[in-house]
Write an enzyme that holds these catalytic residues in place. Sequence first.
Site, PDB file in Angstrom:
ATOM      1  N   ASN A  84     -12.927  -3.248   2.612  1.00  7.18           N
ATOM      2  CA  ASN A  84     -13.901  -2.168   2.720  1.00  7.18           C
ATOM      3  C   ASN A  84     -14.818  -2.266   1.509  1.00  7.18           C
ATOM      4  O   ASN A  84     -14.345  -2.270   0.375  1.00  7.18           O
ATOM      5  CB  ASN A  84     -13.191  -0.813   2.737  1.00  7.18           C
ATOM      6  CG  ASN A  84     -12.264  -0.666   3.940  1.00  7.18           C
ATOM      7  OD1 ASN A  84     -12.604  -1.093   5.037  1.00  7.18           O
ATOM      8  ND2 ASN A  84     -11.100  -0.067   3.739  1.00  7.18           N
ATOM      9  N   ASP A 116       0.843  -1.192   0.000  1.00  7.15           N
ATOM     10  CA  ASP A 116       0.000   0.000   0.000  1.00  7.15           C
ATOM     11  C   ASP A 116       0.881   1.246   0.000  1.00  7.15           C
ATOM     12  O   ASP A 116       1.894   1.306   0.689  1.00  7.15           O
ATOM     13  CB  ASP A 116      -0.924  -0.007   1.228  1.00  7.15           C
ATOM     14  CG  ASP A 116      -2.087   0.942   1.084  1.00  7.15           C
ATOM     15  OD1 ASP A 116      -3.230   0.463   0.966  1.00  7.15           O
ATOM     16  OD2 ASP A 116      -1.862   2.179   1.102  1.00  7.15           O
ATOM     17  N   HIS A 163     -10.395  -5.446  -3.302  1.00  5.01           N
ATOM     18  CA  HIS A 163      -9.048  -5.638  -2.768  1.00  5.01           C
ATOM     19  C   HIS A 163      -9.123  -5.983  -1.296  1.00  5.01           C
ATOM     20  O   HIS A 163     -10.038  -5.551  -0.584  1.00  5.01           O
ATOM     21  CB  HIS A 163      -8.169  -4.403  -2.987  1.00  5.01           C
ATOM     22  CG  HIS A 163      -8.757  -3.131  -2.435  1.00  5.01           C
ATOM     23  ND1 HIS A 163      -9.740  -2.427  -3.090  1.00  5.01           N
ATOM     24  CD2 HIS A 163      -8.500  -2.441  -1.301  1.00  5.01           C
ATOM     25  CE1 HIS A 163     -10.060  -1.356  -2.375  1.00  5.01           C
ATOM     26  NE2 HIS A 163      -9.320  -1.354  -1.280  1.00  5.01           N
ATOM     27  N   HIS A 171     -11.393  -7.252 -13.168  1.00  5.98           N
ATOM     28  CA  HIS A 171     -12.041  -6.129 -12.487  1.00  5.98           C
ATOM     29  C   HIS A 171     -13.360  -6.579 -11.865  1.00  5.98           C
ATOM     30  O   HIS A 171     -14.301  -6.923 -12.565  1.00  5.98           O
ATOM     31  CB  HIS A 171     -12.294  -4.954 -13.438  1.00  5.98           C
ATOM     32  CG  HIS A 171     -12.942  -3.792 -12.733  1.00  5.98           C
ATOM     33  ND1 HIS A 171     -12.220  -2.829 -12.063  1.00  5.98           N
ATOM     34  CD2 HIS A 171     -14.254  -3.485 -12.539  1.00  5.98           C
ATOM     35  CE1 HIS A 171     -13.057  -1.975 -11.506  1.00  5.98           C
ATOM     36  NE2 HIS A 171     -14.300  -2.347 -11.776  1.00  5.98           N
TER      37      HIS A 171
END
Length: 113
Positions: free
Chosen positions: A86, A31, A99, A47
Site C-alpha cells: 500500500n 502482522d 513494507h 527507513h
Amino acid sequence: MRNDCLFCAIVDGDIPSNKVYEDELCLAFYDIEPQAPVHFLVVPKEHICCARKITGENSALVAHIFEVIAKVCEDLGCESYRIVNNCGDQAGQTVKHLHFHVLSGRDMTWPPG
Ligand code: 5GP
Ligand code: ZN
C-alpha cells in the site's frame, strides 16, 4: 529510538515482534492484525517511507526482499500467496515505512477492495 517510525522501532528491537526471518538488509515479522491464516510483513532495515521512494539507488533492496519472500514462503509451505504494497493514504498505507504484506492460506478475491 532513531525516529518516530513504528517499523524502525521494530527493526531496532525497541518494540517486540514475532519474527519470521532476518538478515542484514531486511526483517520479516507476523502482522499484529492478520488478514489471512498466514500474514507477515517484510520491511527494509533502512527507513524508506513508501514505494514512491524506490529508485535506482535502493531498488536492489526491493529485489532482495522479493527473494526473501520466495524463500520464506517456501519454508512455510505456502505455494500460493499474495504480495501487497500500500503506497500513500488513499491506498491504505498506515505505517510510513516501506513494507510488503504477504498473505496466504485462504481464497483471495480480485479486484481487491
Ligand atoms: P499498511 O496499512 O501500512 O499497509 O500496513 C501496516 C500493517 O502493520 C497493518 O497490517 C497492521 O496490522 C500492522 N501493524 C501495525 N502495528 C503493528 C505492530 O505493532 N506490530 C505488528 N507486527 N504489526 C503491526
Ligand atoms: Zn522506519
